[in-house]
Design a protein around this motif. Sequence first.
Motif, short mmCIF file in Angstrom:
data_model
loop_
_atom_site.label_atom_id
_atom_site.label_comp_id
_atom_site.label_asym_id
_atom_site.label_seq_id
_atom_site.Cartn_x
_atom_site.Cartn_y
_atom_site.Cartn_z
N VAL A 138 0.85 -1.19 0.00
CA VAL A 138 0.00 0.00 0.00
C VAL A 138 0.88 1.24 0.00
N MET A 139 0.54 2.17 -0.86
CA MET A 139 1.23 3.46 -0.94
C MET A 139 0.53 4.44 0.00
N MET A 140 1.30 5.00 0.94
CA MET A 140 0.73 5.99 1.85
C MET A 140 1.63 7.22 1.88
N LEU A 141 1.03 8.39 1.76
CA LEU A 141 1.77 9.63 1.87
C LEU A 141 1.38 10.35 3.15
N ASN A 147 -2.30 11.17 6.85
CA ASN A 147 -1.67 9.93 6.39
C ASN A 147 -2.62 9.33 5.36
N VAL A 148 -2.37 9.61 4.09
CA VAL A 148 -3.30 9.22 3.03
C VAL A 148 -2.80 7.96 2.33
N ARG A 188 -4.60 1.50 18.47
CA ARG A 188 -5.86 1.19 17.76
C ARG A 188 -6.12 2.29 16.75
N PRO A 189 -5.60 2.16 15.56
CA PRO A 189 -5.73 3.23 14.57
C PRO A 189 -7.18 3.44 14.13
N ARG A 190 -7.56 4.70 14.00
CA ARG A 190 -8.87 5.03 13.43
C ARG A 190 -8.64 5.43 11.98
N ILE A 191 -9.28 4.74 11.06
CA ILE A 191 -9.04 4.90 9.63
C ILE A 191 -10.33 5.35 8.95
N LEU A 192 -10.24 6.45 8.21
CA LEU A 192 -11.37 6.95 7.44
C LEU A 192 -11.26 6.43 6.01
N VAL A 193 -12.37 5.93 5.48
CA VAL A 193 -12.37 5.31 4.15
C VAL A 193 -13.27 6.12 3.22
N LEU A 243 -11.91 14.82 9.99
CA LEU A 243 -10.57 14.27 10.24
C LEU A 243 -10.27 14.10 11.72
N ALA A 244 -10.93 14.85 12.56
CA ALA A 244 -10.61 14.86 13.98
C ALA A 244 -10.58 13.45 14.57
N GLY A 245 -9.45 13.11 15.20
CA GLY A 245 -9.32 11.82 15.86
C GLY A 245 -8.89 10.68 14.97
N SER A 246 -8.74 10.92 13.67
CA SER A 246 -8.34 9.84 12.77
C SER A 246 -6.82 9.77 12.66
N HIS A 247 -6.32 8.60 12.31
CA HIS A 247 -4.89 8.39 12.15
C HIS A 247 -4.48 8.20 10.69
N ALA A 248 -5.41 7.81 9.84
CA ALA A 248 -5.13 7.63 8.42
C ALA A 248 -6.42 7.76 7.63
N GLN A 249 -6.25 8.06 6.35
CA GLN A 249 -7.36 8.21 5.44
C GLN A 249 -7.07 7.37 4.20
N VAL A 250 -8.02 6.59 3.76
CA VAL A 250 -7.83 5.72 2.60
C VAL A 250 -8.64 6.27 1.43
#
Length: 317
Positions: A138-141, A147-148, A188-193, A243-250
Motif C-alpha cells: 500500500v502506498m501511503m503519503l 496519512n493518506v 488502535r488506529p482510526r481509519i477513514l475510508v 478528520l478529527a481523531g483519525s490516524h489515516a485516510q484511505v
Amino acid sequence: MSHAGRPVIAVTSGEPAGIGPDVCLALADGAASLPVRVVVLGDRNLIEERARQLGRSAAGLEIVHIPLRVPARAGRVDPANAPYVLELLDRALAGCQSGEFAAMVTAPVHKGVINDAGIPFTGHTEYLAEKTGTPRVVMMLSGGGLNVALATTHLPLKEVPAAITRAELTATLRIVDADLRGKFGIARPRILVAGLNPHAGEGGHMGREEIDVIAPVIEALRAEGLDLAGPLPADTLFTRRVLAGSHAQVAMYHDQGLAVLKYVAFEDGVNITLGLPVLRTSVDHGTALDLAGTGQADAGSLFAAVTMAAGIVARQP
C-alpha cells in the motif's frame, strides 16, 4: 544494520538528470542531527560534479559508488541510464534484506525514461513489491497532519472501479491497520475510508461501488476489531471536523487523496510503502528536471523521509 551503535539508512539518488543528486547533497549537513548514519547510493563523480555546479561540497556525504552507464547532464534524461537507476534500488533493497541497512529512502525516478529503455516500470511501489515477492503493498503519503493511503495507485481512471474489489480493499485496509500499529506505534488506529463516487454514491444513484464493495468490506473488518469509518464522501472527508481523531485516510484512487495532501504538504510530504518486508520511505515529488542543477530544489521532503525512517527504526524492538 548499525554502525557505531547507529542504524544505517540508504538513500538512493534516483534519476541522475533530475533533482535527486541535488537534494541528496543537503543530507551532508542536515542528517548529522539524526540518530542514524545516512549513506547515499549513486555515482560519486555525478554527485561531486553536481555539488560543484551548485557551489556546494560533497565532502560530508558518505557515498556508496554505483557507476552511471553513460555521463549524465542535469535536465536531460537518457534511457541508457535506466539500468543504473534500477541498480540503485536493487542495491538498497539487497542491503535492507541482508541487514546492512535498516531502511531505504528513495529520491525520485523518471518512470517514462525507464519505460523508454524498454523496461516495464510503473513505480517504486510496484517494483519493490515484485522484487520482494510481496503480493500486496500500500502506498501511503504523510504530511500536514494527514496519512493518506491509496486503494489503487498508478492506474488510468477508467480502470479504477474494476480494481476495487472486496478482496483487494480488504487486504489494503488490513495492511494499513497493521503498519500503523507496527511501524507507527498506534495501539488502535482510526481509519477513514473514502467512497469512490461523488457523495459516496448518493445511495446508489451515482454508482453502486459503495453499496456492493466498500461498505461490506468496512462492516466485515469492523467485526474483526478494526476502527473504520466510511464510506465517506471524498469532498468532505478532508475537512477538519471529519478528520478529527483519525490516524489515516484511505482514498480509492491516486488523485482523490494526493491532491489534498500535496496541497498541504508538498515540500515536506513523505511517501511510505506499507506491507513490505523492508522499510522504505520516499519523497513525495518527481524528478523536477527543470530545477536540476539550478540550486532551487527543495530538500525538505527528502529530509522528512529520512527523519520518518529514522523514527520508525528507533521504535522497532
